[in-house]
Motif scaffolding. Sequence first.
Motif, PDB file in Angstrom:
ATOM      1  N   UNK A   1       0.736  -1.394  -0.132  1.00  0.00           N
ATOM      2  CA  UNK A   1       0.136   0.151  -0.064  1.00  0.00           C
ATOM      3  C   UNK A   1       0.928   1.489   0.007  1.00  0.00           C
ATOM      4  N   UNK A   2       2.072   1.257   0.449  1.00  0.00           N
ATOM      5  CA  UNK A   2       3.007   2.177   0.400  1.00  0.00           C
ATOM      6  C   UNK A   2       3.509   2.748  -1.125  1.00  0.00           C
ATOM      7  N   UNK A   3       3.416   1.745  -1.868  1.00  0.00           N
ATOM      8  CA  UNK A   3       3.773   2.264  -3.208  1.00  0.00           C
ATOM      9  C   UNK A   3       2.906   1.719  -4.357  1.00  0.00           C
ATOM     10  N   UNK A   4       2.056   0.904  -4.182  1.00  0.00           N
ATOM     11  CA  UNK A   4       0.917  -0.029  -5.154  1.00  0.00           C
ATOM     12  C   UNK A   4      -0.336   0.902  -4.937  1.00  0.00           C
ATOM     13  N   UNK A   5      -0.593   1.592  -6.096  1.00  0.00           N
ATOM     14  CA  UNK A   5      -1.919   2.561  -5.994  1.00  0.00           C
ATOM     15  C   UNK A   5      -3.089   1.759  -6.709  1.00  0.00           C
ATOM     16  N   UNK A   6      -2.787   1.025  -7.753  1.00  0.00           N
ATOM     17  CA  UNK A   6      -3.807   0.332  -8.519  1.00  0.00           C
ATOM     18  C   UNK A   6      -3.709  -1.176  -8.790  1.00  0.00           C
ATOM     19  N   UNK A   7      -4.520  -2.082  -8.515  1.00  0.00           N
ATOM     20  CA  UNK A   7      -4.483  -3.416  -8.876  1.00  0.00           C
ATOM     21  C   UNK A   7      -5.477  -3.646 -10.014  1.00  0.00           C
ATOM     22  N   UNK A   8      -5.177  -4.191 -11.106  1.00  0.00           N
ATOM     23  CA  UNK A   8      -6.363  -4.296 -12.269  1.00  0.00           C
ATOM     24  C   UNK A   8      -6.063  -5.913 -12.244  1.00  0.00           C
ATOM     25  N   UNK A   9      -7.252  -6.613 -11.994  1.00  0.00           N
ATOM     26  CA  UNK A   9      -7.386  -8.021 -12.105  1.00  0.00           C
ATOM     27  C   UNK A   9      -8.182  -8.565 -13.538  1.00  0.00           C
ATOM     28  N   UNK A  10      -7.550  -9.126 -14.261  1.00  0.00           N
ATOM     29  CA  UNK A  10      -8.184  -9.621 -15.551  1.00  0.00           C
ATOM     30  C   UNK A  10      -8.621 -11.058 -15.339  1.00  0.00           C
ATOM     31  N   UNK A  11      -9.722 -11.614 -15.594  1.00  0.00           N
ATOM     32  CA  UNK A  11     -10.209 -12.814 -15.249  1.00  0.00           C
ATOM     33  C   UNK A  11     -11.829 -13.000 -16.071  1.00  0.00           C
ATOM     34  N   UNK A  12     -11.949 -14.199 -16.087  1.00  0.00           N
ATOM     35  CA  UNK A  12     -13.335 -14.721 -16.638  1.00  0.00           C
ATOM     36  C   UNK A  12     -14.198 -14.668 -15.499  1.00  0.00           C
ATOM     37  N   UNK A  13     -15.539 -14.304 -15.698  1.00  0.00           N
ATOM     38  CA  UNK A  13     -16.488 -14.465 -14.692  1.00  0.00           C
ATOM     39  C   UNK A  13     -17.965 -14.743 -15.229  1.00  0.00           C
ATOM     40  N   UNK A  14     -18.837 -14.990 -14.643  1.00  0.00           N
ATOM     41  CA  UNK A  14     -20.173 -15.241 -15.062  1.00  0.00           C
ATOM     42  C   UNK A  14     -20.912 -14.212 -14.299  1.00  0.00           C
ATOM     43  N   UNK A  15     -21.488 -13.008 -15.272  1.00  0.00           N
ATOM     44  CA  UNK A  15     -22.298 -12.247 -14.787  1.00  0.00           C
ATOM     45  C   UNK A  15     -23.629 -11.995 -15.604  1.00  0.00           C
ATOM     46  N   UNK A  16     -23.863 -13.041 -16.296  1.00  0.00           N
ATOM     47  CA  UNK A  16     -24.960 -13.404 -17.180  1.00  0.00           C
ATOM     48  C   UNK A  16     -24.988 -12.404 -18.375  1.00  0.00           C
TER      49      UNK A  16
END
Length: 159
Positions: A62-77
């Motif tokens: 958290x001191x240096x990382x500002x953004x996390x982008x997760x790329x994944x499949x999902x089932x959101x219909x």
Amino acid sequence: MRRMESLYSEIVVAGCGNPLFADDGFGPAVVERLKELELPENVTVVDAGLGGPHFIFTLLNPESTKTLIIVDIADFRGEPGELRWLSVDELPVGSYRDAHSWDLTEPLQVIKDDIKIRILACQKKYVSAPEMVIGITDEVQRSIPEAVSEILKEIGMNN
């Protein structure tokens, strides 16, 4: 030469999934495309594979990382191959699990106040697990270039 997998970058992009289970290979496929591009020094792109988001927590500070982008499949219909940006709050508890069935919604909730978390989800068509089927369905395959474009926009690069 640029760093690809250094610890504690300002922006971490993590592709989650397993290419052995059909559309579950979406995240790693997007990461492979991103690794072909010249990205800013403050961006780390990582294939998080099966350990998925659980592994990602070791790359964050958290001191240096500002953004996390997760790329994944999902089932959101949605329609197969449809992309959707999700927030951690849109993941009901118990809905997001890694390969070991660990509920990852709760740890993401814990860090979301310190690190901006964006989840680029692709509506799956077919996941073969536990049987192995190598190859992403055409619908999901076609969404890979759009996913790369969305991530470049998110990290402030216009392509």
